[in-house]
Design a protein around this motif. Sequence first.
Motif, PDB file in Angstrom:
ATOM      1  N   ASP A  31       0.800  -1.223   0.000  1.00 34.57           N
ATOM      2  CA  ASP A  31       0.000   0.000   0.000  1.00 34.57           C
ATOM      3  C   ASP A  31       0.828   1.265   0.000  1.00 34.57           C
ATOM      4  O   ASP A  31       0.290   2.366   0.180  1.00 34.57           O
ATOM      5  CB  ASP A  31      -0.986  -0.002   1.176  1.00 34.57           C
ATOM      6  CG  ASP A  31      -0.290   0.044   2.528  1.00 34.57           C
ATOM      7  OD1 ASP A  31      -1.004   0.099   3.550  1.00 34.57           O
ATOM      8  OD2 ASP A  31       0.960   0.027   2.568  1.00 34.57           O
ATOM      9  N   TYR A  32       2.128   1.122  -0.185  1.00 34.47           N
ATOM     10  CA  TYR A  32       2.989   2.307  -0.243  1.00 34.47           C
ATOM     11  C   TYR A  32       4.117   2.020  -1.200  1.00 34.47           C
ATOM     12  O   TYR A  32       4.744   0.951  -1.131  1.00 34.47           O
ATOM     13  CB  TYR A  32       3.513   2.624   1.157  1.00 34.47           C
ATOM     14  CG  TYR A  32       4.472   3.785   1.214  1.00 34.47           C
ATOM     15  CD1 TYR A  32       5.831   3.572   1.407  1.00 34.47           C
ATOM     16  CD2 TYR A  32       4.025   5.092   1.082  1.00 34.47           C
ATOM     17  CE1 TYR A  32       6.716   4.631   1.461  1.00 34.47           C
ATOM     18  CE2 TYR A  32       4.903   6.154   1.138  1.00 34.47           C
ATOM     19  CZ  TYR A  32       6.246   5.924   1.336  1.00 34.47           C
ATOM     20  OH  TYR A  32       7.102   6.976   1.396  1.00 34.47           O
ATOM     21  N   PHE A  33       4.412   2.978  -2.086  1.00 34.41           N
ATOM     22  CA  PHE A  33       5.420   2.801  -3.122  1.00 34.41           C
ATOM     23  C   PHE A  33       6.283   4.049  -3.187  1.00 34.41           C
ATOM     24  O   PHE A  33       5.817   5.166  -2.946  1.00 34.41           O
ATOM     25  CB  PHE A  33       4.745   2.568  -4.482  1.00 34.41           C
ATOM     26  CG  PHE A  33       3.772   1.429  -4.480  1.00 34.41           C
ATOM     27  CD1 PHE A  33       2.451   1.639  -4.120  1.00 34.41           C
ATOM     28  CD2 PHE A  33       4.178   0.153  -4.824  1.00 34.41           C
ATOM     29  CE1 PHE A  33       1.541   0.592  -4.103  1.00 34.41           C
ATOM     30  CE2 PHE A  33       3.286  -0.904  -4.816  1.00 34.41           C
ATOM     31  CZ  PHE A  33       1.967  -0.681  -4.455  1.00 34.41           C
ATOM     32  N   GLU A  92       8.508  -0.971  -2.458  1.00 35.26           N
ATOM     33  CA  GLU A  92       7.154  -1.105  -1.938  1.00 35.26           C
ATOM     34  C   GLU A  92       7.216  -1.715  -0.548  1.00 35.26           C
ATOM     35  O   GLU A  92       8.187  -2.393  -0.198  1.00 35.26           O
ATOM     36  CB  GLU A  92       6.340  -2.034  -2.849  1.00 35.26           C
ATOM     37  CG  GLU A  92       6.932  -3.432  -2.935  1.00 35.26           C
ATOM     38  CD  GLU A  92       6.174  -4.370  -3.857  1.00 35.26           C
ATOM     39  OE1 GLU A  92       4.975  -4.618  -3.586  1.00 35.26           O
ATOM     40  OE2 GLU A  92       6.800  -4.856  -4.807  1.00 35.26           O
ATOM     41  N   ASN A  93       6.184  -1.448   0.208  1.00 39.55           N
ATOM     42  CA  ASN A  93       6.017  -2.276   1.401  1.00 39.55           C
ATOM     43  C   ASN A  93       5.139  -3.447   0.988  1.00 39.55           C
ATOM     44  O   ASN A  93       4.174  -3.288   0.259  1.00 39.55           O
ATOM     45  CB  ASN A  93       5.430  -1.494   2.574  1.00 39.55           C
ATOM     46  CG  ASN A  93       4.006  -1.060   2.327  1.00 39.55           C
ATOM     47  OD1 ASN A  93       3.564  -1.020   1.190  1.00 39.55           O
ATOM     48  ND2 ASN A  93       3.291  -0.750   3.381  1.00 39.55           N
ATOM     49  N   THR A  94       5.479  -4.626   1.380  1.00 43.19           N
ATOM     50  CA  THR A  94       4.773  -5.809   0.881  1.00 43.19           C
ATOM     51  C   THR A  94       3.644  -6.240   1.814  1.00 43.19           C
ATOM     52  O   THR A  94       2.931  -7.192   1.526  1.00 43.19           O
ATOM     53  CB  THR A  94       5.751  -6.978   0.687  1.00 43.19           C
ATOM     54  OG1 THR A  94       6.458  -7.186   1.914  1.00 43.19           O
ATOM     55  CG2 THR A  94       6.737  -6.672  -0.414  1.00 43.19           C
ATOM     56  N   ARG A  95       3.522  -5.527   2.925  1.00 40.15           N
ATOM     57  CA  ARG A  95       2.389  -5.762   3.814  1.00 40.15           C
ATOM     58  C   ARG A  95       1.853  -4.398   4.206  1.00 40.15           C
ATOM     59  O   ARG A  95       2.604  -3.439   4.300  1.00 40.15           O
ATOM     60  CB  ARG A  95       2.821  -6.531   5.066  1.00 40.15           C
ATOM     61  CG  ARG A  95       3.405  -7.891   4.796  1.00 40.15           C
ATOM     62  CD  ARG A  95       3.515  -8.678   6.085  1.00 40.15           C
ATOM     63  NE  ARG A  95       4.329  -8.019   7.102  1.00 40.15           N
ATOM     64  CZ  ARG A  95       5.649  -8.059   7.156  1.00 40.15           C
ATOM     65  NH1 ARG A  95       6.325  -8.716   6.240  1.00 40.15           N
ATOM     66  NH2 ARG A  95       6.295  -7.459   8.141  1.00 40.15           N
ATOM     67  N   PRO A  96       0.576  -4.287   4.446  1.00 44.74           N
ATOM     68  CA  PRO A  96       0.017  -2.982   4.799  1.00 44.74           C
ATOM     69  C   PRO A  96       0.638  -2.435   6.070  1.00 44.74           C
ATOM     70  O   PRO A  96       1.041  -3.180   6.961  1.00 44.74           O
ATOM     71  CB  PRO A  96      -1.477  -3.288   5.006  1.00 44.74           C
ATOM     72  CG  PRO A  96      -1.714  -4.555   4.270  1.00 44.74           C
ATOM     73  CD  PRO A  96      -0.440  -5.337   4.362  1.00 44.74           C
ATOM     74  N   PRO A 100       9.124  -2.753   6.497  1.00 49.90           N
ATOM     75  CA  PRO A 100      10.274  -2.347   5.684  1.00 49.90           C
ATOM     76  C   PRO A 100       9.978  -2.418   4.194  1.00 49.90           C
ATOM     77  O   PRO A 100       9.194  -3.234   3.732  1.00 49.90           O
ATOM     78  CB  PRO A 100      11.350  -3.358   6.084  1.00 49.90           C
ATOM     79  CG  PRO A 100      10.961  -3.813   7.438  1.00 49.90           C
ATOM     80  CD  PRO A 100       9.460  -3.842   7.427  1.00 49.90           C
ATOM     81  N   LEU A 101      10.640  -1.543   3.460  1.00 46.12           N
ATOM     82  CA  LEU A 101      10.495  -1.514   2.011  1.00 46.12           C
ATOM     83  C   LEU A 101      11.238  -2.672   1.360  1.00 46.12           C
ATOM     84  O   LEU A 101      12.277  -3.113   1.847  1.00 46.12           O
ATOM     85  CB  LEU A 101      11.042  -0.203   1.459  1.00 46.12           C
ATOM     86  CG  LEU A 101      10.291   1.066   1.840  1.00 46.12           C
ATOM     87  CD1 LEU A 101      11.102   2.284   1.437  1.00 46.12           C
ATOM     88  CD2 LEU A 101       8.921   1.097   1.213  1.00 46.12           C
ATOM     89  N   VAL A 102      10.721  -3.132   0.234  1.00 43.95           N
ATOM     90  CA  VAL A 102      11.399  -4.113  -0.601  1.00 43.95           C
ATOM     91  C   VAL A 102      11.709  -3.416  -1.926  1.00 43.95           C
ATOM     92  O   VAL A 102      10.811  -2.848  -2.559  1.00 43.95           O
ATOM     93  CB  VAL A 102      10.528  -5.358  -0.843  1.00 43.95           C
ATOM     94  CG1 VAL A 102      11.215  -6.297  -1.821  1.00 43.95           C
ATOM     95  CG2 VAL A 102      10.252  -6.066   0.477  1.00 43.95           C
TER      96      VAL A 102
ATOM     97  N   ALA B  98       7.925   1.908   6.201  1.00 44.26           N
ATOM     98  CA  ALA B  98       7.215   2.302   4.988  1.00 44.26           C
ATOM     99  C   ALA B  98       5.928   3.041   5.337  1.00 44.26           C
ATOM    100  O   ALA B  98       5.218   2.683   6.269  1.00 44.26           O
ATOM    101  CB  ALA B  98       6.892   1.069   4.154  1.00 44.26           C
ATOM    102  N   GLY B  99       5.663   4.047   4.595  1.00 45.39           N
ATOM    103  CA  GLY B  99       4.421   4.777   4.797  1.00 45.39           C
ATOM    104  C   GLY B  99       4.576   5.993   5.679  1.00 45.39           C
ATOM    105  O   GLY B  99       3.643   6.739   5.884  1.00 45.39           O
ATOM    106  N   VAL B 100       5.763   6.177   6.207  1.00 43.41           N
ATOM    107  CA  VAL B 100       5.982   7.337   7.069  1.00 43.41           C
ATOM    108  C   VAL B 100       7.179   8.113   6.557  1.00 43.41           C
ATOM    109  O   VAL B 100       8.107   8.393   7.278  1.00 43.41           O
ATOM    110  CB  VAL B 100       6.190   6.918   8.540  1.00 43.41           C
ATOM    111  CG1 VAL B 100       6.047   8.125   9.471  1.00 43.41           C
ATOM    112  CG2 VAL B 100       5.204   5.854   8.938  1.00 43.41           C
ATOM    113  N   GLY B 101       7.175   8.418   5.280  1.00 41.84           N
ATOM    114  CA  GLY B 101       8.197   9.277   4.729  1.00 41.84           C
ATOM    115  C   GLY B 101       9.388   8.530   4.167  1.00 41.84           C
ATOM    116  O   GLY B 101       9.521   7.318   4.295  1.00 41.84           O
TER     117      GLY B 101
END
Lengths: 113, 114
Positions: A31-33, A92-96, A100-102, B98-101
């Motif tokens: 849900d984040y890229f 991306e984050n692989t879980r909502p 950590p990013l992948v 992730a998701g926080v900047g």
Amino acid sequence: GESVGLHLPTLSVQEGDNSIINCAYSNSASDYFIWYKQESGKGPQFIIDIRSNMDKRQGQRVTVLLNKTVKHLSLQIAATQPGDSAVYFCAENTRPGNTPLVFGKGTRLSVIA
Amino acid sequence: NAGVTQTPKFRILKIGQSMTLQCAQDMNHNYMYWYRQDPGMGLKLIYYSVGAGITDKGEVPNGYNVSRSTTEDFPLRLELAAPSQTSVYFCATGKGLAGVGEQFFGPGTRLTVL
């Protein structure tokens, strides 16, 4: 010019043209890229990010497009300049949520003057 | 502000030697990360920390150890170096996962194990 993502790791673009770098992701739960730029011999630098509740986000000369239906992310660079030559990574984050990013393998953009 | 600093910039190790890669930040970020980047590849997460005293494994933790005794420092320890650990190592910080900047990266340490 257009890259079809990880299968074409090098993209050559004429100076002044627009560049499109593509990234396919496999996890529908992401849900984040985020897009990073890495110049030779340096650490990655943040370019732009997007959350899954959006399909487009614009920055200075850059636009990120997100198509959740086909799990596809793209980075568009307007009026490409020699200084844009670098390797571009999507992540991306692989879980909502806060995970950590992948990172993907990256696409090398070469700008032809 | 120096941001994220890493030392050394380059290092050559013999198989079986040990070393510590240093990472320091003055951004007052709670989150810190260690990645490795093999030639022509993306970054793989080794370990990360969400604050002093807390560390978690990433995707490729084997052969490495970390500690986080202060907010500012996050050293990465290699015990018994192996040729497979030849890589460029990047430390990064962030306000959150992730998701926080964004994450802010250091300049990297290029390690060769012979």
